[in-house]
Design a protein around this motif. Structure first.
Motif, PDB file in Angstrom:
ATOM      1  N   SER A   1      89.767 -53.870  15.726  1.00  0.00           N
ATOM      2  CA  SER A   1      89.703 -53.091  17.587  1.00  0.00           C
ATOM      3  C   SER A   1      90.048 -51.563  17.145  1.00  0.00           C
ATOM      4  CB  SER A   1      91.038 -53.839  18.035  1.00  0.00           C
ATOM      5  OG  SER A   1      91.034 -52.510  19.343  1.00  0.00           O
ATOM      6  N   CYS A   2      89.387 -50.913  18.046  1.00  0.00           N
ATOM      7  CA  CYS A   2      89.674 -49.234  17.619  1.00  0.00           C
ATOM      8  C   CYS A   2      90.930 -49.122  18.266  1.00  0.00           C
ATOM      9  CB  CYS A   2      88.696 -48.292  18.442  1.00  0.00           C
ATOM     10  SG  CYS A   2      87.331 -47.730  17.664  1.00  0.00           S
ATOM     11  N   ALA A   3      91.446 -49.909  18.587  1.00  0.00           N
ATOM     12  CA  ALA A   3      93.206 -49.720  18.758  1.00  0.00           C
ATOM     13  C   ALA A   3      93.865 -49.474  18.398  1.00  0.00           C
ATOM     14  CB  ALA A   3      93.552 -50.935  20.420  1.00  0.00           C
ATOM     15  N   THR A   4      93.706 -49.879  16.750  1.00  0.00           N
ATOM     16  CA  THR A   4      94.422 -49.679  15.628  1.00  0.00           C
ATOM     17  C   THR A   4      94.159 -48.575  14.982  1.00  0.00           C
ATOM     18  OG1 THR A   4      92.667 -51.406  14.364  1.00  0.00           O
ATOM     19  CG2 THR A   4      94.550 -52.420  15.639  1.00  0.00           C
ATOM     20  N   LEU A   5      92.982 -47.990  14.668  1.00  0.00           N
ATOM     21  CA  LEU A   5      92.410 -46.805  14.457  1.00  0.00           C
ATOM     22  C   LEU A   5      93.123 -45.761  14.496  1.00  0.00           C
ATOM     23  CD1 LEU A   5      88.767 -47.708  14.357  1.00  0.00           C
ATOM     24  CD2 LEU A   5      90.527 -47.961  11.882  1.00  0.00           C
ATOM     25  N   PHE A   6      94.119 -45.235  13.322  1.00  0.00           N
ATOM     26  CA  PHE A   6      94.635 -43.572  14.030  1.00  0.00           C
ATOM     27  C   PHE A   6      94.657 -43.287  12.002  1.00  0.00           C
ATOM     28  CE2 PHE A   6      96.220 -46.561  17.359  1.00  0.00           C
ATOM     29  CZ  PHE A   6      96.499 -45.770  18.012  1.00  0.00           C
ATOM     30  N   PRO A   7      94.521 -41.905  12.263  1.00  0.00           N
ATOM     31  CA  PRO A   7      95.324 -40.771  13.486  1.00  0.00           C
ATOM     32  C   PRO A   7      93.461 -40.813  14.448  1.00  0.00           C
ATOM     33  CG  PRO A   7      95.207 -39.199  11.282  1.00  0.00           C
ATOM     34  CD  PRO A   7      94.117 -41.062  10.590  1.00  0.00           C
ATOM     35  N   ARG A   8      93.795 -40.524  15.405  1.00  0.00           N
ATOM     36  CA  ARG A   8      92.588 -40.123  16.501  1.00  0.00           C
ATOM     37  C   ARG A   8      92.717 -38.715  16.862  1.00  0.00           C
ATOM     38  NH1 ARG A   8      94.003 -44.046  21.549  1.00  0.00           N
ATOM     39  NH2 ARG A   8      93.181 -46.370  19.987  1.00  0.00           N
ATOM     40  N   LEU A   9      91.832 -37.668  16.398  1.00  0.00           N
ATOM     41  CA  LEU A   9      91.019 -37.327  17.406  1.00  0.00           C
ATOM     42  C   LEU A   9      90.577 -37.032  18.793  1.00  0.00           C
ATOM     43  CD1 LEU A   9      90.471 -34.068  17.193  1.00  0.00           C
ATOM     44  CD2 LEU A   9      87.319 -34.454  16.504  1.00  0.00           C
ATOM     45  N   LEU A  10      91.143 -36.727  20.101  1.00  0.00           N
ATOM     46  CA  LEU A  10      90.662 -36.944  20.986  1.00  0.00           C
ATOM     47  C   LEU A  10      89.640 -34.940  21.938  1.00  0.00           C
ATOM     48  CD1 LEU A  10      93.877 -38.538  22.178  1.00  0.00           C
ATOM     49  CD2 LEU A  10      91.603 -39.388  21.319  1.00  0.00           C
ATOM     50  N   GLY A  11      88.547 -35.207  22.169  1.00  0.00           N
ATOM     51  CA  GLY A  11      87.876 -34.551  22.950  1.00  0.00           C
ATOM     52  C   GLY A  11      87.936 -34.267  23.991  1.00  0.00           C
ATOM     53  N   ASP A  12      88.050 -33.248  25.008  1.00  0.00           N
ATOM     54  CA  ASP A  12      87.275 -33.134  26.306  1.00  0.00           C
ATOM     55  C   ASP A  12      86.555 -31.649  26.146  1.00  0.00           C
ATOM     56  OD1 ASP A  12      86.826 -32.922  29.324  1.00  0.00           O
ATOM     57  OD2 ASP A  12      88.904 -32.408  29.662  1.00  0.00           O
ATOM     58  N   VAL A  13      84.605 -32.153  26.513  1.00  0.00           N
ATOM     59  CA  VAL A  13      84.269 -30.980  26.397  1.00  0.00           C
ATOM     60  C   VAL A  13      83.374 -30.381  27.637  1.00  0.00           C
ATOM     61  CG1 VAL A  13      82.302 -30.269  24.344  1.00  0.00           C
ATOM     62  CG2 VAL A  13      84.204 -31.811  23.922  1.00  0.00           C
ATOM     63  N   GLY A  14      83.830 -29.339  28.250  1.00  0.00           N
ATOM     64  CA  GLY A  14      82.932 -28.992  29.459  1.00  0.00           C
ATOM     65  C   GLY A  14      82.016 -28.037  29.340  1.00  0.00           C
ATOM     66  N   GLY A  15      81.317 -27.775  29.897  1.00  0.00           N
ATOM     67  CA  GLY A  15      79.944 -26.231  29.773  1.00  0.00           C
ATOM     68  C   GLY A  15      80.681 -25.576  28.851  1.00  0.00           C
ATOM     69  N   THR A  16      82.066 -24.639  29.284  1.00  0.00           N
ATOM     70  CA  THR A  16      83.395 -23.134  28.804  1.00  0.00           C
ATOM     71  C   THR A  16      84.111 -23.863  27.647  1.00  0.00           C
ATOM     72  OG1 THR A  16      82.256 -22.656  31.387  1.00  0.00           O
ATOM     73  CG2 THR A  16      83.845 -21.792  29.738  1.00  0.00           C
ATOM     74  N   ASN A  17      84.610 -25.075  27.857  1.00  0.00           N
ATOM     75  CA  ASN A  17      85.666 -25.213  26.902  1.00  0.00           C
ATOM     76  C   ASN A  17      85.137 -26.450  26.185  1.00  0.00           C
ATOM     77  OD1 ASN A  17      86.723 -22.396  26.451  1.00  0.00           O
ATOM     78  ND2 ASN A  17      87.693 -23.246  29.920  1.00  0.00           N
ATOM     79  N   ALA A  18      85.593 -26.625  26.132  1.00  0.00           N
ATOM     80  CA  ALA A  18      85.808 -27.519  24.602  1.00  0.00           C
ATOM     81  C   ALA A  18      87.191 -27.515  23.730  1.00  0.00           C
ATOM     82  CB  ALA A  18      85.320 -27.892  23.288  1.00  0.00           C
ATOM     83  N   ARG A  19      88.319 -28.609  24.670  1.00  0.00           N
ATOM     84  CA  ARG A  19      89.835 -29.811  24.701  1.00  0.00           C
ATOM     85  C   ARG A  19      89.422 -30.205  23.851  1.00  0.00           C
ATOM     86  NH1 ARG A  19      88.253 -28.162  29.396  1.00  0.00           N
ATOM     87  NH2 ARG A  19      89.476 -26.717  30.533  1.00  0.00           N
TER      88      ARG A  19
END
Length: 326
Positions: free
Chosen positions: A2-20
């Motif tokens: 399960s992906c619930a056990t895969l760490f560390p994780r990269l998380l992203g919120d990518v909009g048209g202007t900024n990528a967080r």
């Protein structure tokens, strides 16, 4: 596994202007190394991610989830309001990930809604609480117009991945009709996003000048300038633009709440409305949200909240999306 056990994780919120981007080192740990990068500074999402990892001194993640501002219907992803395009499979291989999930950015934001702290929800009319186990709606003007929602299912929440920002915008008054005619002549189809976005705010201001017959030379105002002149100086044409923006947003949000039966409430995300707080709560938004004839009473019982947080809650939604992936 399960992906619930895969760490560390990269998380992203990518909009048209900024990528967080954010980093989660282990299960239950807080997000760390949250950083905002300008999309225009990087030729592709892969280079933005590599820059983030290198500048933050991070190891290679085992898993990642990216919420991105465009439809995600297969391996090929192409952003709506930016030039980035990529293959999900190729990006996973390039980053050496055991798992990569790419979802719509407002799907990620919707997944974060059940866990939003109370102090990050600014009420805009209606009751303080929504109906239990009822659908929840989400809309957000930013670089584009994001739309999503949550549907209750056997004690869990199922997010919706749609493109409701591109529904056709409707006029109700003579001034609105003339304004939309100007936009239609310029762009053809006038979607909700055509007005309810950063660029939309600029185009709406220019269209209203045209309707008024204002031909005096003027440097085009950007969205930040329109907002500043309206809220800080009370400039009449900019206030008129914001007023119509709020009314159109209320109308589209009310349509969304009716369509989803969102008695659990409606959330407003995106980067524009939080900057209007203090004015927005008293604008025409709520009046127009409820102005649906016989169903005004129905919508009067639907709470609305503006999401106001320091960091993008969509990063937590991306983490939840990984937890749900098997």
């Amino acid at each position: 596994m399960s992906c619930a056990t895969l760490f560390p994780r990269l998380l992203g919120d990518v909009g048209g202007t900024n990528a967080r981007f954010g980093w989660q080192a282990a299960p239950g740990q807080a997000l760390q190394n949250i950083r905002v990068l300008a999309c225009a500074d990087h030729a592709g999402i892969d280079l933005a991610i590599e820059h983030y990892l290198h500048s933050e001194g991070l190891d290679r993640p085992r898993a990642a989830c990216l919420g991105i501002a465009c439809p995600v219907t297969g391996d090929s992803v192409r952003m709506t309001n930016h030039h980035w395009a990529f293959s999900v499979q190729a990006l996973q291989q390039q980053l050496g990930l055991q798992a990569l999930r790419v979802i719509n950015d407002f799907t990620a934001l919707a997944l974060s809604l059940p866990d939003l702290p109370a102090d990050s929800k600014i009420p805009v009319g209606g009751p303080l609480r929504g109906a239990e186990q009822a659908p929840v709606a989400l809309i957000g003007p930013g670089t584009g117009l994001g739309v999503s929602g949550l549907l209750p299912s056997q004690g869990q929440w199922l997010p919706m991945a749609g493109e409701g920002g591109h529904v056709t915008l409707a006029a109700r008054t003579a001034l609105e009709f003339e304004t939309l005619q100007v936009l239609q002549h310029r762009f053809g189809h006038v979607s909700a996003e055509r007005v309810l976005s950063g660029q939309g705010l600029e185009d709406l201001h220019a269209a209203l000048r045209c309707v008024r017959g204002d031909t005096a030379p003027q440097q085009p105002l950007d969205a930040a300038g329109i907002t500043r002149l309206a809220l800080q100086q009370g400039e009449s044409s900019c206030l008129q633009t914001l007023d119509m923006f709020a009314v159109f947003l209320g109308r589209v949000a009310g349509d969304l709440a009716l369509t989803l039966g969102a008695r659990g409430g409606l959330f407003i995300g995106g980067g524009i409305v939080p900057r209007l707080l203090g004015w927005f709560e008293h604008s025409g938004f709520r009046r127009e949200f409820e102005d649906k004839g016989r169903y005004g009473v129905y919508l009067a019982e639907v709470p609305v909240w503006v999401i106001h947080t320091e960091h993008s809650p969509a990063l937590w939604g991306a983490a939840r999306a990984l937890d749900q992936l098997h």
